[in-house]
Structure formats: structure tokens, C-alpha cells
Scaffold this motif. Structure first.
Motif, PDB file in Angstrom:
ATOM      1  N   THR A 117       0.834  -1.190   0.000  1.00  0.00           N
ATOM      2  CA  THR A 117       0.000   0.000   0.000  1.00  0.00           C
ATOM      3  C   THR A 117       0.876   1.250   0.000  1.00  0.00           C
ATOM      4  O   THR A 117       2.093   1.174   0.239  1.00  0.00           O
ATOM      5  N   ASN A 118       0.269   2.398  -0.244  1.00  0.00           N
ATOM      6  CA  ASN A 118       1.023   3.652  -0.173  1.00  0.00           C
ATOM      7  C   ASN A 118       1.560   3.882   1.232  1.00  0.00           C
ATOM      8  O   ASN A 118       2.652   4.422   1.402  1.00  0.00           O
ATOM      9  N   HIS A 119       0.816   3.453   2.251  1.00  0.00           N
ATOM     10  CA  HIS A 119       1.306   3.587   3.629  1.00  0.00           C
ATOM     11  C   HIS A 119       2.608   2.795   3.808  1.00  0.00           C
ATOM     12  O   HIS A 119       3.559   3.284   4.410  1.00  0.00           O
ATOM     13  N   ALA A 120       2.640   1.573   3.290  1.00  0.00           N
ATOM     14  CA  ALA A 120       3.850   0.757   3.400  1.00  0.00           C
ATOM     15  C   ALA A 120       4.994   1.383   2.613  1.00  0.00           C
ATOM     16  O   ALA A 120       6.137   1.416   3.090  1.00  0.00           O
ATOM     17  N   LEU A 121       4.714   1.894   1.425  1.00  0.00           N
ATOM     18  CA  LEU A 121       5.770   2.514   0.619  1.00  0.00           C
ATOM     19  C   LEU A 121       6.333   3.763   1.289  1.00  0.00           C
ATOM     20  O   LEU A 121       7.542   3.996   1.258  1.00  0.00           O
ATOM     21  N   HIS A 130      10.146   4.238   2.562  1.00  0.00           N
ATOM     22  CA  HIS A 130      10.942   5.375   2.102  1.00  0.00           C
ATOM     23  C   HIS A 130      11.490   6.181   3.279  1.00  0.00           C
ATOM     24  O   HIS A 130      12.671   6.532   3.296  1.00  0.00           O
ATOM     25  N   VAL A 131      10.639   6.449   4.256  1.00  0.00           N
ATOM     26  CA  VAL A 131      11.083   7.218   5.423  1.00  0.00           C
ATOM     27  C   VAL A 131      12.124   6.416   6.212  1.00  0.00           C
ATOM     28  O   VAL A 131      13.055   6.990   6.772  1.00  0.00           O
ATOM     29  N   HIS A 148       7.627  -1.768  16.560  1.00  0.00           N
ATOM     30  CA  HIS A 148       6.176  -1.669  16.375  1.00  0.00           C
ATOM     31  C   HIS A 148       5.735  -2.752  15.403  1.00  0.00           C
ATOM     32  O   HIS A 148       6.275  -2.878  14.307  1.00  0.00           O
ATOM     33  N   PRO A 149       4.747  -3.573  15.783  1.00  0.00           N
ATOM     34  CA  PRO A 149       4.301  -4.636  14.870  1.00  0.00           C
ATOM     35  C   PRO A 149       3.587  -4.066  13.646  1.00  0.00           C
ATOM     36  O   PRO A 149       2.764  -3.166  13.761  1.00  0.00           O
ATOM     37  N   VAL A 150       3.933  -4.585  12.490  1.00  0.00           N
ATOM     38  CA  VAL A 150       3.291  -4.185  11.237  1.00  0.00           C
ATOM     39  C   VAL A 150       2.083  -5.081  10.992  1.00  0.00           C
ATOM     40  O   VAL A 150       1.021  -4.617  10.598  1.00  0.00           O
ATOM     41  N   ILE A 151       2.260  -6.382  11.226  1.00  0.00           N
ATOM     42  CA  ILE A 151       1.185  -7.347  10.982  1.00  0.00           C
ATOM     43  C   ILE A 151       1.379  -8.527  11.923  1.00  0.00           C
ATOM     44  O   ILE A 151       2.505  -8.890  12.262  1.00  0.00           O
ATOM     45  N   GLN A 152       0.267  -9.086  12.326  1.00  0.00           N
ATOM     46  CA  GLN A 152       0.293 -10.278  13.172  1.00  0.00           C
ATOM     47  C   GLN A 152       0.106 -11.492  12.276  1.00  0.00           C
ATOM     48  O   GLN A 152      -0.894 -11.598  11.573  1.00  0.00           O
ATOM     49  N   LEU A 153       1.065 -12.388  12.268  1.00  0.00           N
ATOM     50  CA  LEU A 153       0.990 -13.614  11.471  1.00  0.00           C
ATOM     51  C   LEU A 153       0.849 -14.801  12.415  1.00  0.00           C
ATOM     52  O   LEU A 153       1.838 -15.219  13.016  1.00  0.00           O
TER      53      LEU A 153
END
Length: 144
Positions: A51-55, A59-60, A112-117
């Protein structure tokens, strides 16, 4: 006034539809129209797995001193959208903004967790390490 009226402009005459868009008899027409296939194959891809949020986050993570315009150009979105996404990431705790004069420097919360797998989670640091193939600038600063 008929379609063959000589006083009618040629631009106003009805045009025949291209063969791949004409109505076909459903009893004889196959479900797949081969002549339409090149049109579908020629369409550009307009989506991405990230997603744009991930991109923006990636980038940051690479360039923590980026401006809103830098982020927008790198991701391919408007500056306004980039600033909104940075605000979203900041609100959710993925990044913190540090004001340095008139510029911003962003710090990532690498834990910070990005996703819970299922039973484990993927953190920001793990995502950035996977994407970059090496350590992020913040990880390099901490190990130095």
C-alpha cells in the motif's frame, strides 16, 4: 432526417462499433472473445502488493530526513497524500517526527508490529531489513 441525409455532417453519422465490441448471438458466441484479448493484455498494472502507507514507511525508513515532496515523488502520490500518510503513521506510532529548524527528521519505532501472522508478528525493523537487505540508517546508528 435519415442517416443518409446529405445535409448531415459526417461526424454526426452513427459509426459502426469495432468487431470486438459488437453484440453477438449468445448461442453461437464463445465466452472468451479472442479479438478482445490484446486489449486486456495491453492494460497497464495499476495496483501493487504494498500500500502507499507501506511505501511511505519504507521510504522514510531509508531516508529519515525526506521532505513531503521527496516522499511524494518517491512513492508516486501527491504531496498532500504523502503528508496525510505520514500523519497516519505518526498517529499509529510507527514513526515519530523530530523538528530540526524548518525541517523534519523521522524516527522509526523498529519494534512496532506491522502485521500479526498467526503466533508471531512482523515488526517495522524486520520489514525494513527485509526490503533493504541490510540495516536501516537507525539500526546502523545504534550499532555504531
Amino acid at each position: 432526417m435519415s442517416a443518409r441525409d446529405p445535409t448531415m455532417s459526417p461526424a454526426l453519422l452513427p459509426k459502426a462499433a469495432p468487431p470486438h465490441l459488437t453484440a453477438r448471438d449468445p448461442s453461437t458466441s464463445p465466452a472468451f472473445v479472442p479479438e478482445a484479448a490484446p486489449l486486456v493484455a495491453a492494460l497497464p498494472t495499476t495496483w501493487s502488493f504494498l500500500t502507499n502507507h507501506a511505501l511511505v514507511l519504507i521510504h522514510v525508513g531509508q531516508r529519515p530526513e525526506s521532505t513531503g515532496l521527496d516522499i511524494a515523488q518517491a512513492v508516486g502520490i501527491t504531496e498532500r497524500a504523502a503528508r496525510k500518510i505520514v500523519g497516519d503513521l505518526q498517529t499509529q506510532g510507527y514513526i515519530q517526527r523530530e523538528k530540526i529548524g524548518r525541517r523534519n527528521r523521522y524516527r522509526m519505532d523498529l519494534h512496532h508490529p506491522v502485521i500479526q501472522l498467526s503466533d508471531r508478528s512482523l515488526t517495522v525493523g524486520q520489514l525494513l531489513e527485509f526490503v533493504h537487505g541490510d540495516k536501516t540508517p537507525e539500526q546502523q546508528e545504534k550499532s555504531a
